[in-house]
Enzyme design. Structure first.
Site, PDB file in Angstrom:
ATOM      1  N   ASP A   1      55.581 -34.191  -6.261  1.00 48.16           N
ATOM      2  CA  ASP A   1      55.190 -32.823  -6.639  1.00 48.16           C
ATOM      3  C   ASP A   1      56.476 -32.027  -6.834  1.00 48.16           C
ATOM      4  O   ASP A   1      57.452 -32.236  -6.118  1.00 48.16           O
ATOM      5  CB  ASP A   1      54.319 -32.180  -5.553  1.00 48.16           C
ATOM      6  CG  ASP A   1      53.545 -30.964  -6.067  1.00 48.16           C
ATOM      7  OD1 ASP A   1      52.309 -31.044  -6.182  1.00 48.16           O
ATOM      8  OD2 ASP A   1      54.194 -29.923  -6.358  1.00 48.16           O
ATOM      9  N   SER A   2      56.468 -31.097  -7.784  1.00 43.41           N
ATOM     10  CA  SER A   2      57.682 -30.328  -8.052  1.00 43.41           C
ATOM     11  C   SER A   2      57.931 -29.274  -6.972  1.00 43.41           C
ATOM     12  O   SER A   2      59.040 -28.750  -6.868  1.00 43.41           O
ATOM     13  CB  SER A   2      57.599 -29.662  -9.428  1.00 43.41           C
ATOM     14  OG  SER A   2      56.436 -28.868  -9.494  1.00 43.41           O
TER      15      SER A   2
ATOM     16  N   CYS B   1      41.981 -30.430 -15.611  1.00 44.50           N
ATOM     17  CA  CYS B   1      41.123 -29.393 -15.022  1.00 44.50           C
ATOM     18  C   CYS B   1      41.115 -28.141 -15.888  1.00 44.50           C
ATOM     19  O   CYS B   1      40.684 -27.082 -15.450  1.00 44.50           O
ATOM     20  CB  CYS B   1      41.552 -29.078 -13.591  1.00 44.50           C
ATOM     21  SG  CYS B   1      43.221 -28.442 -13.482  1.00 44.50           S
TER      22      CYS B   1
HETATM   23  N1  SAH Z   1      46.138 -33.575  -6.933  1.00 46.55           N
HETATM   24  C1  SAH Z   1      46.114 -32.422  -6.076  1.00 46.55           C
HETATM   25  C2  SAH Z   1      46.010 -31.110  -6.812  1.00 46.55           C
HETATM   26  C3  SAH Z   1      47.076 -30.889  -7.840  1.00 46.55           C
HETATM   27  S1  SAH Z   1      47.423 -29.209  -8.110  1.00 46.55           S
HETATM   28  C4  SAH Z   1      44.975 -32.566  -5.064  1.00 46.55           C
HETATM   29  O1  SAH Z   1      44.188 -33.496  -5.122  1.00 46.55           O
HETATM   30  O2  SAH Z   1      44.910 -31.712  -4.179  1.00 46.55           O
HETATM   31  C5  SAH Z   1      48.802 -29.291  -9.151  1.00 46.55           C
HETATM   32  C6  SAH Z   1      50.120 -29.557  -8.439  1.00 46.55           C
HETATM   33  O3  SAH Z   1      51.057 -29.867  -9.438  1.00 46.55           O
HETATM   34  C7  SAH Z   1      50.718 -28.387  -7.680  1.00 46.55           C
HETATM   35  O4  SAH Z   1      50.932 -28.769  -6.336  1.00 46.55           O
HETATM   36  C8  SAH Z   1      52.049 -28.080  -8.358  1.00 46.55           C
HETATM   37  O5  SAH Z   1      53.105 -27.773  -7.449  1.00 46.55           O
HETATM   38  C9  SAH Z   1      52.337 -29.379  -9.046  1.00 46.55           C
HETATM   39  N2  SAH Z   1      53.139 -29.326 -10.275  1.00 46.55           N
HETATM   40  C10 SAH Z   1      53.063 -28.438 -11.291  1.00 46.55           C
HETATM   41  N3  SAH Z   1      53.886 -28.802 -12.303  1.00 46.55           N
HETATM   42  C11 SAH Z   1      54.482 -29.965 -11.918  1.00 46.55           C
HETATM   43  C12 SAH Z   1      55.408 -30.861 -12.522  1.00 46.55           C
HETATM   44  N4  SAH Z   1      55.883 -30.620 -13.765  1.00 46.55           N
HETATM   45  N5  SAH Z   1      55.785 -31.960 -11.855  1.00 46.55           N
HETATM   46  C13 SAH Z   1      55.302 -32.211 -10.616  1.00 46.55           C
HETATM   47  N6  SAH Z   1      54.422 -31.401  -9.988  1.00 46.55           N
HETATM   48  C14 SAH Z   1      54.016 -30.297 -10.632  1.00 46.55           C
END
Ligand code: SAH
Length: 396
Positions: free
Chosen positions: A252-253, A340
């Site tokens: 995650d970023s 989503c």
């Molecule tokens: N899969 C998770 C929900 C994802 S929410 C679950 O089941 O709970 C989206 C996430 O993507 C966030 O935590 C955000 O920090 C991360 N994010 C956004 N852009 C990103 C990127 N370019 N690379 C990695 N993570 C990213």
């Protein structure tokens, strides 16, 4: 009490409402009798002055969000009965009294005939999120209805509307407890434990809508090397480990999200679990992955298209992301891929994934087509309520 203002529709513009679609668009309005403020209750009439609906008025393209197609009084007993209906459905789904799953969505806006309102239950805490001023102004009635429904099973009610109210409404909402004292006990989801921070987390603190899709990851995880991208609280990672994955990498970023994933894995499996939590941009991370390093990959990015205007770019984003993962995944690998974005239809998404398979030059078969779980129901009269789309792919 002053009489609700009256909204008179242009001729023929009542049609979608007669089919119970719960929105009145501003372009459908002929005239307004009275001076409603944003969030006020209004009565909607057709051009012959027949009553059509009662709803909350708002500024913008959607001018009224319908609460009822009957001319009734919106008072405590009305809220109690809407919440009871929502709860009855959750009970039919095996939620509500379960000790295996203590977090679920009680109110899913239009899907529960309460447009603009979300209520999620986390153990003994309810988190409400108003997406409309009308719902925000109704929060005391909503708190009373939640308490009437749950009694002492709900000990705290947190309002988290500051980020979801329309910006132009000029309401400086401050998040906070409307009732009671919270517990910091972890919640349970299918027997897995999670720390949920509704005060600071994204959405209401947890992506409840992936519950069933996470369980499916658990079913496929045995003996697999798993990469969970956009991992946030590590939901998919916990299920993968539970399912017997040999290793799981969460990416995650956000540094904070990476820590949450690590905490949740530890909470369930201790510090020795074969898990790495990595702070990185997913696109950058995937570039550095060796071919075949993973044989189960999860792609669950945030909404790439927040509205229709950016749909084209969003689809390119989904295509690029999926192509990268398909190029890297081991032969016989399983790819869970999601969108989503409400603006991205099931067909759009499938098309983007199809293009990705062409670019990657891999043979790809669809094993499952996934959606949101049943506690995020879709009102049949409001197809816009369908937003989560997922595909499980077998990549050779
Ligand atoms: N899969 C998770 C929900 C994802 S929410 C679950 O089941 O709970 C989206 C996430 O993507 C966030 O935590 C955000 O920090 C991360 N994010 C956004 N852009 C990103 C990127 N370019 N690379 C990695 N993570 C990213």
């Amino acid at each position: 009490m002053t009489q609700p203002a009256e909204i008179i529709l242009k001729r023929g513009k009542e049609e979608s409402l007669l089919r119970f679609h719960p929105w009145v668009f501003s372009g459908a309005i002929e005239s307004v009798v009275g001076e409603p403020n944003e969030g006020d209750l209004v009565r909607v009439y057709d051009s012959r002055h027949q009553f059509i609906a009662l709803g909350h008025c708002q500024v913008g393209a959607i001018a009224v969000r319908v609460l009822s197609f009957r001319d009734e009084v919106i008072e405590d007993s009305w809220w109690n009965s809407r919440l009871q209906q929502a709860y009855t459905l959750r009970q039919a789904l095996g939620l509500g009294d379960s000790t295996e799953t203590t977090c679920y969505r009680l109110i899913h806006g239009e899907g529960d005939s309460l447009p603009g309102l979300v209520v999620d239950i986390y153990g003994t805490t309810a988190v409400m999120q108003a997406h409309s001023v009308g719902m925000y102004n109704s929060r005391e009635a909503i708190v009373r209805a939640i308490r009437a429904l749950y009694g002492d099973r709900i000990r705290a009610i947190f309002d988290k509307s500051s980020g979801t109210l329309p910006h132009n409404a000029g309401i400086d909402a401050v998040d906070g407890y409307l009732y009671g004292t919270p517990s910091d006990e972890p919640v349970m989801e299918n027997g897995n434990r999670f720390h949920v921070n509704w005060e600071r987390g994204q959405k209401t603190g947890f992506f409840i809508d992936q519950r069933e899709n996470r369980a499916l990851v658990g079913r496929y995880a045995h003996g697999r090397r798993v990469l969970n991208t956009f991992s946030y609280t590590g939901g998919f990672s916990v299920y993968a480990l539970q399912g017997g994955a040999t290793s799981v990498d969460s990416v995650d970023s956000s540094q904070r999200a990476v820590e949450l994933a690590r905490e949740n894995v530890e909470l369930n499996f201790g510090a020795q679990a074969p898990h790495r939590a990595i702070a990185s941009d997913t696109f950058e991370f995937l570039k550095g992955v060796d071919n075949g390093a993973y044989n189960l990959i999860i792609l669950d990015p945030p909404a790439f298209a927040k509205h229709h205007k950016v749909l084209g770019n969003a689809l390119k984003g989904y295509q690029r992301l999926n192509a990268q993962a398909m190029m890297k995944i081991a032969p016989g690998g399983i790819l869970f891929t999601f969108s989503c974005s409400q603006a991205v239809t099931r067909e759009h998404f499938r098309q983007a994934v199809f293009s990705a398979a062409v670019v990657a030059g891999r043979n790809v078969r669809i094993l499952h087509q996934l959606t949101q779980p049943a506690d995020h129901p879709i009102n049949i009269f409001h197809p816009e309520g369908e937003y989560l789309k997922g595909l499980v792919l077998y990549v050779e």
